[in-house]
Write an enzyme that holds these catalytic residues in place. Structure first.
Site, PDB file in Angstrom:
ATOM      1  N   HIS A 247       0.848  -1.195   0.000  1.00  0.00           N
ATOM      2  CA  HIS A 247       0.000   0.000   0.000  1.00  0.00           C
ATOM      3  C   HIS A 247       0.877   1.236   0.000  1.00  0.00           C
ATOM      4  O   HIS A 247       2.095   1.144   0.213  1.00  0.00           O
ATOM      5  CB  HIS A 247      -0.999   0.001   1.165  1.00  0.00           C
ATOM      6  CG  HIS A 247      -0.393   0.017   2.540  1.00  0.00           C
ATOM      7  ND1 HIS A 247       0.418  -0.984   3.021  1.00  0.00           N
ATOM      8  CD2 HIS A 247      -0.485   0.926   3.547  1.00  0.00           C
ATOM      9  CE1 HIS A 247       0.776  -0.708   4.266  1.00  0.00           C
ATOM     10  NE2 HIS A 247       0.261   0.464   4.612  1.00  0.00           N
TER      11      HIS A 247
ATOM     12  N   HIS B 136       1.383   3.853   1.919  1.00  0.00           N
ATOM     13  CA  HIS B 136       1.960   4.565   3.063  1.00  0.00           C
ATOM     14  C   HIS B 136       3.478   4.641   2.890  1.00  0.00           C
ATOM     15  O   HIS B 136       4.102   3.724   2.348  1.00  0.00           O
ATOM     16  CB  HIS B 136       1.592   3.858   4.376  1.00  0.00           C
ATOM     17  CG  HIS B 136       0.137   4.034   4.738  1.00  0.00           C
ATOM     18  ND1 HIS B 136      -0.491   3.255   5.672  1.00  0.00           N
ATOM     19  CD2 HIS B 136      -0.797   4.905   4.278  1.00  0.00           C
ATOM     20  CE1 HIS B 136      -1.763   3.631   5.783  1.00  0.00           C
ATOM     21  NE2 HIS B 136      -1.975   4.634   4.941  1.00  0.00           N
TER      22      HIS B 136
ATOM     23  N   ASP C  90       6.176   4.290   4.610  1.00  0.00           N
ATOM     24  CA  ASP C  90       7.150   3.289   5.059  1.00  0.00           C
ATOM     25  C   ASP C  90       7.153   2.030   4.187  1.00  0.00           C
ATOM     26  O   ASP C  90       8.034   1.176   4.332  1.00  0.00           O
ATOM     27  CB  ASP C  90       6.944   2.935   6.549  1.00  0.00           C
ATOM     28  CG  ASP C  90       5.533   2.538   6.905  1.00  0.00           C
ATOM     29  OD1 ASP C  90       4.576   3.065   6.297  1.00  0.00           O
ATOM     30  OD2 ASP C  90       5.354   1.697   7.801  1.00  0.00           O
ATOM     31  N   HIS C  91       6.196   1.919   3.276  1.00  0.00           N
ATOM     32  CA  HIS C  91       6.125   0.765   2.372  1.00  0.00           C
ATOM     33  C   HIS C  91       6.490   1.138   0.937  1.00  0.00           C
ATOM     34  O   HIS C  91       6.920   0.281   0.164  1.00  0.00           O
ATOM     35  CB  HIS C  91       4.706   0.180   2.365  1.00  0.00           C
ATOM     36  CG  HIS C  91       4.234  -0.199   3.728  1.00  0.00           C
ATOM     37  ND1 HIS C  91       4.228  -1.491   4.185  1.00  0.00           N
ATOM     38  CD2 HIS C  91       3.788   0.562   4.764  1.00  0.00           C
ATOM     39  CE1 HIS C  91       3.795  -1.511   5.440  1.00  0.00           C
ATOM     40  NE2 HIS C  91       3.524  -0.275   5.805  1.00  0.00           N
TER      41      HIS C  91
HETATM   42 ZN   LIG Z   1       0.278   1.439   6.566  1.00  0.00          ZN
END
Ligand SMILES: [Zn+2]
Length: 266
Positions: free
Chosen positions: A62, A64, A66-67
């Site tokens: 997804h 976000h 941090d990904h």
């Molecule tokens: Zn997340």
């Protein structure tokens, strides 16, 4: 078949805890699950784990940061790697790379076999889990994290009803383990996922009870339900309570006037 390998993204912080795990599936189509944040030590670890093979693709759970935010740095270091995720156009543009879209149910070659993309919205609208049937593993992103519950942000397209359906969807696969983006491997998925479902039902009952007691604002519900919560965590708790209230609103059980919430009916 070689097993997948957890590679740390080296991004500890207040929102990520110890930081993120990314997962490398070695084999004919070397595949990385999640991009991390572009930390050079992460890129070095990926290269070393590949042992001279070229990374074929990065499947992102997804959008976000941090990904997904590491996609540009990964792409600069490993230009042949394709970058794929389910589109969330408003967010995806932040990462200035060319994403290829994944649809729900897509079967993608990965390692020596394949994974199936399972749309699991709730924490984020574009959230995908990747089902690796041979090892009965689910690369589960932020669907689950051992020892804690998952944040459902009402203010950022979080959706409690969708999240509950996503938990049921992964339960129905009967996986033997979940490989999450945060925390250790979950080797008893069914008990954690059932615990999450029960926890949300309990939370919902508590929120309805708080409205019955006369609370009308999410802040008041938070003060009642999360006694002693550290100040820095209050906005998240309020966002979570609001996500529950929005679910109840769609079900016709509560209604909102300005920022005040009321039980429907007599
Ligand atoms: Zn997340």
């Amino acid at each position: 078949m070689r097993d997948s390998l957890g590679l740390h993204a080296f991004n500890p912080g207040p929102m990520t805890g110890d930081g993120n795990w990314t997962w490398l599936i070695p084999g004919r189509v070397p595949t990385l699950i999640d991009a991390g944040v572009g930390e050079p030590r992460h890129l070095d670890a990926i290269e070393s784990a590949l042992g001279g093979a070229a990374l074929a693709q990065v499947l992102v759970t997804h959008s976000h940061s941090d990904h997904a935010s590491g996609a540009a740095a990964l792409s600069a270091r490993m230009p042949h790697a394709r970058l794929l995720k389910m589109p969330w156009p408003d967010r995806d543009v932040r990462w200035s790379v060319r994403w290829e879209p994944i649809v729900d149910g897509a079967r993608l070659d990965a390692g020596d076999t394949s994974v199936v993309a399972v749309h699991t919205p709730g924490h984020a609208p574009d959230h995908l889990c990747f089902w690796h049937e041979e090892t009965r593993s689910v690369f589960c992103g932020d669907l689950a994290q051992k020892g804690t519950t998952v944040f459902i942000p009402a203010g950022a397209s979080g959706d409690v009803a969708a999240y509950l359906a996503s938990l049921e969807r992964i339960l129905a696969l009967n996986p033997s383990r979940l490989c999450p983006a945060h925390g250790p491997i979950i080797d008893d998925p069914a008990s954690l996922l059932r615990h999450y479902i029960a926890h949300r039902q309990e939370r919902e009952a508590q929120i309805l009870d708080a409205l019955h007691q006369g609370d009308t604002r999410a802040e008041a519900v938070v003060a009642r339900l999360y006694r002693g919560l550290a100040d820095v965590l209050i906005p998240r708790a309020r966002d979570t309570v609001t996500a529950h209230l929005e679910k109840l609103e769609r079900e016709g059980r509560v209604h909102r006037r300005d920022d005040a919430w009321h039980i429907m009916g007599p």
